[in-house]
Write an enzyme that holds these catalytic residues in place. Sequence first.
Site, mmCIF file in Angstrom:
data_model
loop_
_atom_site.group_PDB
_atom_site.id
_atom_site.type_symbol
_atom_site.label_atom_id
_atom_site.label_comp_id
_atom_site.label_asym_id
_atom_site.label_seq_id
_atom_site.Cartn_x
_atom_site.Cartn_y
_atom_site.Cartn_z
ATOM 1 N N GLU A 155 0.800 -1.236 0.000
ATOM 2 C CA GLU A 155 0.000 0.000 0.000
ATOM 3 C C GLU A 155 0.834 1.287 0.000
ATOM 4 O O GLU A 155 0.572 2.204 0.770
ATOM 5 C CB GLU A 155 -0.976 -0.021 1.188
ATOM 6 C CG GLU A 155 -1.878 -1.244 1.150
ATOM 7 C CD GLU A 155 -2.788 -1.401 2.366
ATOM 8 O OE1 GLU A 155 -2.772 -0.531 3.248
ATOM 9 O OE2 GLU A 155 -3.525 -2.410 2.416
ATOM 10 N N GLU A 263 -6.204 -10.573 -1.390
ATOM 11 C CA GLU A 263 -7.099 -10.303 -0.246
ATOM 12 C C GLU A 263 -8.536 -10.183 -0.752
ATOM 13 O O GLU A 263 -9.179 -9.151 -0.609
ATOM 14 C CB GLU A 263 -6.675 -9.011 0.465
ATOM 15 C CG GLU A 263 -5.240 -9.022 0.944
ATOM 16 C CD GLU A 263 -4.827 -7.765 1.702
ATOM 17 O OE1 GLU A 263 -5.690 -7.014 2.172
ATOM 18 O OE2 GLU A 263 -3.610 -7.543 1.812
HETATM 19 O O1 9MR Z 1 -7.745 -7.993 8.295
HETATM 20 C C1 9MR Z 1 -6.797 -7.222 9.015
HETATM 21 C C2 9MR Z 1 -7.413 -6.754 10.320
HETATM 22 O O2 9MR Z 1 -7.626 -7.849 11.180
HETATM 23 C C3 9MR Z 1 -6.494 -5.744 10.987
HETATM 24 O O3 9MR Z 1 -7.144 -5.199 12.107
HETATM 25 C C4 9MR Z 1 -6.148 -4.652 10.001
HETATM 26 C C5 9MR Z 1 -5.212 -3.644 10.632
HETATM 27 O O4 9MR Z 1 -4.891 -2.610 9.772
HETATM 28 O O5 9MR Z 1 -5.538 -5.196 8.842
HETATM 29 C C6 9MR Z 1 -6.402 -6.030 8.151
HETATM 30 O O6 9MR Z 1 -5.796 -6.516 6.980
HETATM 31 C C7 9MR Z 1 -5.455 -5.534 6.004
HETATM 32 C C8 9MR Z 1 -4.213 -6.039 5.295
HETATM 33 O O7 9MR Z 1 -3.189 -6.308 6.212
HETATM 34 C C9 9MR Z 1 -3.751 -5.054 4.243
HETATM 35 N N1 9MR Z 1 -4.812 -4.719 3.341
HETATM 36 C C10 9MR Z 1 -6.079 -4.309 3.943
HETATM 37 C C11 9MR Z 1 -6.538 -5.365 4.944
HETATM 38 C C12 9MR Z 1 -7.906 -5.020 5.508
HETATM 39 O O8 9MR Z 1 -7.852 -3.829 6.238
#
Ligand code: 9MR
Length: 335
Positions: A155, A263
Amino acid sequence: MGANASLVLLLVLLSSGVALGGEQQVPSLRETYAPYFEIGAAVSPGVLYPYDELLQTHFSSLTLENAMKFVEVSRSPGSYRFHSADRVVEYVREHDMLMRGHTLVWHSQVPAYVFLDEDNQPVDRDTLLERMEEHIGIMLERYGDAVYAWDVVNEAISDEAGEYLRTNSRWYEIIGEDYIAHAFRMAHAADPDAKLFYNDYNAVQPAKRDKIIRLIKELQADGVPIHGIGIQGHWSLYDPPVSMIRQALELYSELGLEIHITELDMSMYAWNSTAPSVWEPTEDMLSRQARRYDEIFSLFREFSDVITNVTFWGVADDHTWLDDFPVRAQILTSL
Ligand code: 9MR
């Protein structure tokens, strides 16, 4: 389960007449798609036992949803703890699955100490580069054998019109634009066999897509080792149109890299919803979701020469971050 239900896919992708509620009775996703690409899921160690059968039936690849992120492995200087990630790595080995590594360099979920010196002042560029190298080295040394593909940088592209790279990132602020190239070079030096990915959301939206393509081309022109693009794919019933996904896949596939859908999920809500219209998905919502998944997977199959892994962000409808995004799940209290 809230109306955010994202992974009804297990039922619908292979649907033709299969009743809802029978994940174990539908054909195996991993076997069905084996001629095309790996099928993955994002997990936490806590889901391994309750979802053991589901995981083994349908998935050939796992990603840790959080447990390999910087703040999860290291809360204070010089101290690393790996027990959560290790449990999943062990499971992956035991069941002969693949593992994606998520994620080495991200603006989020990094412990504050990484960017600060002993006086709580921001570190300088060289110090941060050393810390980045150390972290990447530690992760690849421990998990290089288990993980076949890493989201090296996550990102880094801006969502703002007119802005190229995300500027609200401590990596960017302290090191500068070339933090991305450094991260890839460090990962390659630490493990020359690892497949190295750039991973982002909104990656099929034309404006962001073009910035990602620009970044990849710049990295390639500089001889930076990069092997794949991760299209996150947090999509919904409403967005993006399949034609937009197709266009992005056409353009990305010209870059000569592998593509992982890293994802994938399919919210029942538009991303900017503030309140749900219903708490349980209606039949109509479920069948629209089924049709979307069907169209999207047909498209993925067309690109199976470049798409090598399709990973869902979660395991099932009762285990997905979408329970709290964009609308928080309803808490039911007993009377
Ligand atoms: O699914 C993840 C969630 O449990 C966490 O709280 C969050 C923290 O920022 O991150 C989520 O996963 C993210 C991923 O690492 C990167 N792309 C976006 C995902 C959804 O927010």
